[in-house]
Design a protein around this motif. Sequence first.
Motif, short mmCIF file in Angstrom:
data_model
loop_
_atom_site.label_atom_id
_atom_site.label_comp_id
_atom_site.label_asym_id
_atom_site.label_seq_id
_atom_site.Cartn_x
_atom_site.Cartn_y
_atom_site.Cartn_z
N GLU A 381 -1.88 2.06 -7.19
CA GLU A 381 -0.31 2.11 -7.42
C GLU A 381 -0.13 3.05 -8.86
O GLU A 381 0.95 3.57 -9.05
N HIS A 382 -1.01 3.50 -9.49
CA HIS A 382 -0.99 4.39 -10.78
C HIS A 382 -0.49 5.99 -10.22
O HIS A 382 -0.29 6.49 -11.06
N TYR A 383 -1.01 6.31 -8.93
CA TYR A 383 -0.84 7.48 -8.50
C TYR A 383 0.06 7.67 -7.43
O TYR A 383 -0.23 7.28 -6.03
N PRO A 384 1.38 7.92 -7.62
CA PRO A 384 2.37 7.78 -6.42
C PRO A 384 2.21 8.68 -5.43
O PRO A 384 2.30 8.13 -3.91
N ALA A 385 1.59 9.97 -5.39
CA ALA A 385 1.14 10.61 -4.41
C ALA A 385 0.34 9.89 -3.28
O ALA A 385 0.45 9.82 -2.09
N LEU A 386 -0.88 9.49 -4.14
CA LEU A 386 -1.88 8.84 -3.30
C LEU A 386 -1.31 7.45 -2.63
O LEU A 386 -1.54 7.16 -1.16
N SER A 387 -0.57 6.67 -3.24
CA SER A 387 0.16 5.42 -2.82
C SER A 387 0.97 5.71 -1.55
O SER A 387 0.91 4.98 -0.52
N ILE A 390 -1.03 6.87 1.48
CA ILE A 390 -1.64 5.73 2.20
C ILE A 390 -0.77 4.91 2.98
O ILE A 390 -0.89 4.56 4.36
N ARG A 391 0.47 4.73 2.45
CA ARG A 391 1.56 3.98 3.39
C ARG A 391 1.75 5.02 4.38
O ARG A 391 2.35 4.35 5.62
N ALA A 392 1.94 5.98 4.21
CA ALA A 392 2.61 7.00 5.61
C ALA A 392 1.18 6.98 6.65
O ALA A 392 1.51 6.82 7.85
N GLY A 393 0.11 6.91 6.18
CA GLY A 393 -0.93 6.87 7.19
C GLY A 393 -1.15 5.72 7.92
O GLY A 393 -1.28 5.53 9.10
N VAL A 394 -0.61 4.27 7.43
CA VAL A 394 -0.53 3.02 7.98
C VAL A 394 0.55 3.15 8.94
O VAL A 394 0.39 2.51 10.03
N LEU A 395 1.93 3.46 8.46
CA LEU A 395 2.78 3.56 9.16
C LEU A 395 2.98 4.24 10.46
O LEU A 395 3.50 4.07 11.46
N CYS A 396 2.73 5.69 10.17
CA CYS A 396 2.54 6.64 11.30
C CYS A 396 1.25 6.49 11.85
O CYS A 396 0.33 7.22 12.34
N SER A 397 1.22 5.27 12.71
CA SER A 397 -0.16 5.21 13.77
C SER A 397 0.27 3.90 14.72
O SER A 397 1.17 3.13 14.54
N VAL A 421 -7.55 1.36 7.88
CA VAL A 421 -8.72 0.56 7.10
C VAL A 421 -8.60 1.18 5.56
O VAL A 421 -8.69 0.20 4.57
N ALA A 422 -8.18 2.54 5.22
CA ALA A 422 -7.87 2.95 3.82
C ALA A 422 -6.82 2.01 3.45
O ALA A 422 -6.84 1.88 2.15
N GLY A 423 -5.79 1.82 4.27
CA GLY A 423 -4.46 1.08 3.77
C GLY A 423 -5.23 -0.30 3.27
O GLY A 423 -4.53 -0.88 2.01
N ARG A 424 -5.70 -0.76 4.16
CA ARG A 424 -6.39 -2.30 3.80
C ARG A 424 -6.90 -2.10 2.47
O ARG A 424 -6.83 -3.10 1.79
N LYS A 425 -7.88 -1.11 2.05
CA LYS A 425 -8.66 -1.12 0.91
C LYS A 425 -7.83 -1.05 -0.25
O LYS A 425 -8.09 -1.32 -1.49
N ALA A 426 -6.56 -0.40 -0.02
CA ALA A 426 -5.42 -0.09 -1.08
C ALA A 426 -4.66 -1.29 -1.14
O ALA A 426 -3.81 -1.18 -2.16
N GLY A 427 -4.73 -2.27 -0.17
CA GLY A 427 -4.03 -3.50 -0.29
C GLY A 427 -2.64 -3.34 0.52
O GLY A 427 -1.72 -4.35 0.40
N PHE A 428 -2.51 -2.38 1.35
CA PHE A 428 -1.23 -2.24 2.15
C PHE A 428 -1.89 -2.52 3.61
O PHE A 428 -2.33 -1.67 4.23
#
Length: 908
Positions: A381-387, A390-397, A421-428
């Motif tokens: 959450e401290h890195y807006p582009a990464l956050s 990750i959200r884009a990868g989970v939603l666009c699926s 899986v990457a989204g789950r690791k980030a809590g999304f």
Amino acid sequence: MSERHLDPVLSAGWHALSGDEVGQILQTGPDGLSDDEALRRLGQYGSNRLAPPARRGPLARLLMQFHNILLYVMLGAAIITAALGHWIDTGVLLVAVLINVIIGFIQEGKAETALDAIRAMLSPHATVIRAGHRREIDAAGLVPGDLVFLSSGDRVPADLRLVSVRELRIEEAALTGESLPIEKGTEPVGVDAALGDRYGMAYSGTFVVYGQAMGIVVATGSKTELGRINQMLADIRRMSTPLLRQIDEFGRVLALTIIGLSAATFVLGTLWRDHAPAEMFMMVVALAASAIPEGLPAIMTVTLALGVQRMARRKAIVRHLPAVETLGSVTVICSDKTGTLTCNEMTVQRFVCAGHVFDVGGVGYAPAGDFSIDDRIVEVEHYPALSLAIRAGVLCSDARLREEDGLWRVEGDPTEGALLVAGRKAGFSQHAGDTAWPRTDAIPFESQHRFMATSHLDPDGDPWIFVKGAPERILDMCEFQLNHDGERPLDIDYWRRMATDTAAQGLRLLALACKRSAPVAGPLSFADAEHGYVFLALVGIIDPAREEAIDAVGECHRAGIRVKMITGDHGETARAIGAQLAIGVGKPFITGAEVAVMDDAALRRVAMELDVFARASPEHKLRLVKALQDDGQVVAMTGDGVNDAPALKRADVGVAMGLKGTEAAKEAADMVIADDNFATIATAVREGRAVYDNLKKFILFMLPTNGGEALVVIAAILFELALPLTPAQVLWINMVTSSTLGLALAFEPAEGDVMNRHPRPPGEALLSGFFIWRVLMVSVLMMTGALGLFLWELDMGTSVETARTMAVDAVVMAEMFYLLNSRFIFAPVTNWKGLTSNRHVLLAITACIPLQIAYTHADFMHGIFNSTALTPMEWSKVVAAGLLVFVVAELEKFFIRRSGLAARLSHA
């Protein structure tokens, strides 16, 4: 249309022709074949089935168990003793033969079923267009020229040249080793294209995971790629193992030696000592019986079976018994990549954002792992582009990530699953995304557009569009990039440079972008993809190396075993995985196309020098295994796909994966790893080396027994003495006592340095020069004790029956003491560990004592073996004869250790 007419096409390859050319050659139009033409071609080409294998019946299998030169010698002796009327000797000999035959028959294992497993991969049904009508038929009725319809969930029923495709993706991992489903098209490719690069083909037995297509059948039955592998399997004879070759050679030399000694003794006794031929023959039978290690086949089987049980407890299921020991002599392990060294689960390993590169920990579909920069764990959450990426990868699926019985599984595209899986690791989680960011529309991925787009509403009700796809396509759609401090103009050179750097590490690339707006005209359309997006991140995805496989490969290297990767995947991917595993580091990789043009001599050289082989077909894998074997290597091959089956069967040890392996791979293999863990192979190698050590200890224990008995008989003949041992008494010692005692050595644990030794040379003799010395020394000691005691008793006026009983008991007592000596070849046993650490040795001695007491004191034994009861004083003499062997053997070990020879001799 005839076979001859098709020959030029078959040699060139259907994949190199356009769909129209294939239709013209096979005379197939848009309405398919007529029913009459299909029936005619069915008669011409035969059913779309694979021929069943020839099987050997149980009677033939039973008779083959007699094919052993030592058993031939024993059968010959039994026939002659029967002709002379010595029925007890005949019965004991025949019982010894039958015990070995029955054990061998039981342990031969079930009949070869790898071909059955391949046939089971053929689709039972097919949807065809015939005479202009779509119908479902039995797939066995397909013929070249049939027009077949494919859709998601189908198993491809024959080899097809695709003529129309709608977003078709086919899972070909079992056939090609590719980690991801292959996106198919209709364009022809080069004649020399590898199997995995023939995008216009669909192959029998593979699985349609997405989309639809129409294709023309170009090969059925044995002409398909599956059929070629089936034929390769049928043509491969299973290799004999190093131990069986050693035992076979040992048996031949021993049998010839026994026959030569027996013949020479018979001639000397009849011509020189003037013994009656019948009496002399019984002496020779005693000599042969004393020299033949009747218990060796049975004990070898039991020792291997115990190794099988120990391996099974460690998740290694052995299908063919000799493979237990063969693992211990392996010098090269050739491993498939996908599913063996890797998880066969696509995993995000890197997010490249503007100004930051994030590494993602964890492997496979289990959502466990951290995000880090230069090994420093960071909060997403401290890195807006990464956050947002990750959200884009989970939603666009469109994939789904589920947990079942503690295992995480992906339903749908593996690449999309990796993003989930990457989204789950980030809590999304996807569920949270569906609830908080509901999808309003989507554009599915299509090959001509090379991206997928979805539109959503955020928790405030504001519209968003997310896209993912090929980096160059997404970059064309973007005007800005999201930096740590907000949106900035797109730096195209930076992204191209990072894409090149990431791809060079063997990672597959995906790009993510977004736009805060609603679709232009209501429904989401391609017009919304023209411009105005903000580039978020490049994603690096790979089927990663198993963490435990990295340690296992290192252990194999320390044990002197070369590990080579042979995969159907792309070269750069293979090299990247190899680097993670320390396989082929600093060396180039070589492709299957390069292997195909090499002659056998060049291939042997390359197979030894290089360690990573990519884009390898089943033929290439098989040739590489053969090349290594021709160089004198003992080869283990691991794999999980149908494409691995021929090489698995050819290898000295074929090792299949149990969880994700195909049935064809499992049935072609000698061993199945139940947990798909390469590390289990290293554990099995350790167990195999321990089994071989124990077999050598048993032989080193058994041969002096036989040697001592033989020397007793030879000395009696040469010096015209009464025969100290009868044939029946010799067989009692060999089959009952020595086998009972020797079995305990099968339970010896692996010695501490077993994985620090180099593999034994494949051509190594079963017994080294030192072992021959040990056998002769102990044989002479046993002969001295038994024959000396026999002559002493005769000189004191004791009856021949009692003197023979004491000689037999002296040999057995010496064996009991020598069993303790045999636990360690060089280390002393005159300590608490040496005497007690293998309880099976103590149990064996405890079990042997009542057997020998029964032999000596039971009346029914007296009738069979002409034995007699002994007095306490006579028993004390027997114990003293046994102690002679124990004391001298321990003194010999002491002097060897003192002189420093033990270290050299242990590796000799």
